[in-house]
Write an enzyme that holds these catalytic residues in place. Structure first.
Site, PDB file in Angstrom:
ATOM      1  N   LYS A  60       0.829  -1.207   0.000  1.00  0.00           N
ATOM      2  CA  LYS A  60       0.000   0.000   0.000  1.00  0.00           C
ATOM      3  C   LYS A  60       0.862   1.256   0.000  1.00  0.00           C
ATOM      4  O   LYS A  60       0.528   2.249  -0.659  1.00  0.00           O
ATOM      5  CB  LYS A  60      -0.943  -0.028   1.202  1.00  0.00           C
ATOM      6  CG  LYS A  60      -2.029  -1.094   1.067  1.00  0.00           C
ATOM      7  CD  LYS A  60      -2.717  -1.414   2.376  1.00  0.00           C
ATOM      8  CE  LYS A  60      -3.713  -2.558   2.211  1.00  0.00           C
ATOM      9  NZ  LYS A  60      -4.288  -3.039   3.476  1.00  0.00           N
ATOM     10  N   GLN A 104      -4.021  -1.615   9.813  1.00  0.00           N
ATOM     11  CA  GLN A 104      -3.939  -2.925   9.170  1.00  0.00           C
ATOM     12  C   GLN A 104      -4.581  -3.977  10.080  1.00  0.00           C
ATOM     13  O   GLN A 104      -4.259  -4.067  11.260  1.00  0.00           O
ATOM     14  CB  GLN A 104      -2.473  -3.296   8.902  1.00  0.00           C
ATOM     15  CG  GLN A 104      -2.289  -4.623   8.184  1.00  0.00           C
ATOM     16  CD  GLN A 104      -2.923  -4.638   6.804  1.00  0.00           C
ATOM     17  OE1 GLN A 104      -2.837  -3.672   6.054  1.00  0.00           O
ATOM     18  NE2 GLN A 104      -3.573  -5.731   6.463  1.00  0.00           N
ATOM     19  N   ASP A 127     -10.442   3.745   4.846  1.00  0.00           N
ATOM     20  CA  ASP A 127     -10.618   2.300   4.667  1.00  0.00           C
ATOM     21  C   ASP A 127     -12.057   1.874   4.962  1.00  0.00           C
ATOM     22  O   ASP A 127     -12.414   0.713   4.809  1.00  0.00           O
ATOM     23  CB  ASP A 127      -9.645   1.546   5.588  1.00  0.00           C
ATOM     24  CG  ASP A 127      -9.406   0.109   5.155  1.00  0.00           C
ATOM     25  OD1 ASP A 127      -9.593  -0.206   3.949  1.00  0.00           O
ATOM     26  OD2 ASP A 127      -9.026  -0.714   6.001  1.00  0.00           O
TER      27      ASP A 127
END
Length: 296
Positions: A60, A104, A127
């Site tokens: 990413k 994450q 996200d």
């Protein structure tokens, strides 16, 4: 594709579409930088040193660089407490130089993941993991989409898959994948059935679906004889050995459209993350300008 696999389905490849999305995000990021001096910045937070998660974070960050998006990496020890993680995410949320935050997941089992997600400012939740984001998806209000479900919707759109009136079966109930995928399909006028690995009579239910979204986290879980001939199959799973949640060989001989693993949903997830980071930077820059002008 694996040797000997008889593929009759058309592959829904996300690679090219994702590259186009990243290129567009890069153009917008450069325009923002030129007009305001602001470079979009994505902060990634990793707890522990799990090799798979570390690899995803590096990927990413590399894609961010290609899109002209700055990145800030925060790596915390695996013994980090929920309170310590919440404090880190709160600090990033309050940092005006950070426009998007990615925690994450999964995090170590001793951490309250939901509490951590909720420490992220919704304006920086690129996200789409907070309850605010889920509510926005459910009610059709402005907000960031969960990246994998949002990427799936863009892929369906790119391949002209009729969603309105279709029966979609979602296999999986994760709050950041299965549940929001169903909400987004419902918002596009699909009739949605939620299922999971413990659903009684699952193969029979799946066999009624025009669109199948497999997000159960089990390799080769969905078999070819579960599918209606001509179904559209979205495999959102990724398991050891580059294997999805759908038995590709069997499903590809029955479906009309199917996503490969890798190269299907995965690239779309990252592309949407970067696109939404630029969205967030633009919105925050506009808010800052209005605040200075006394309009906010």
């Amino acid at each position: 594709m694996p040797g000997g696999v008889r593929v009759t389905a058309e592959l829904m490849v996300g690679t090219d579409l994702a590259a186009e999305m990243v290129a567009n995000a890069a153009t917008r990021a450069e325009k923002l930088r030129e007009s305001t001096g602001v470079q979009p910045c994505l902060a990634t937070v990793l707890v522990g040193d799990g090799p798979a998660s570390a690899t995803y974070v590096r990927m990413k960050q590399n894609r961010s660089k290609k899109a002209g998006i700055g990145s800030r990496s925060v790596v915390l020890p695996s013994a980090t407490t929920t309170a310590e993680l919440v404090a880190t995410l709160t600090e990033l949320s309050n940092d005006s130089a950070v426009h998007g935050i990615l925690l994450q997941h999964p995090v170590p089992g001793h951490i309250d993941e939901r509490a951590a997600f909720e420490a992220i400012d919704p304006a920086k939740d690129v996200d789409g993991v907070t309850m605010h984001a889920f509510a926005a998806m459910a009610f059709g209000e402005p907000g960031f989409r969960s990246c994998t479900p949002g990427g799936i919707m863009r892929l369906l759109e790119a391949y002209d898959v009729p969603i309105s009136g279709a029966h979609a079966v979602v296999i999986g109930r994760s709050p950041i994948l299965g549940k929001p995928a169903g909400m987004l399909l419902l918002a596009s006028d699909a009739t949605v059935t939620y299922t999971h690995s413990r659903t009684v009579g699952l193969p029979e239910i799946v066999r009624t679906a025009d669109i199948v979204v497999a997000a159960v986290g089990k390799a080769n879980f969905v078999r070819g004889d579960w599918l209606k001939p001509g179904a559209v199959v979205i495999d959102a799973g990724y398991n050891e050995g580059n294997v999805g949640d759908v038995h590709f060989g069997e499903a590809a001989a029955v479906a009309r459209l199917i996503t490969p693993v890798p190269g299907g949903v995965g690239p779309m997830t990252i592309a949407l993350l970067l696109e939404q980071t630029v969205d967030a930077a633009e919105a925050q820059s506009e808010t800052a300008v209005q605040s200075v002008a006394g309009l906010a």
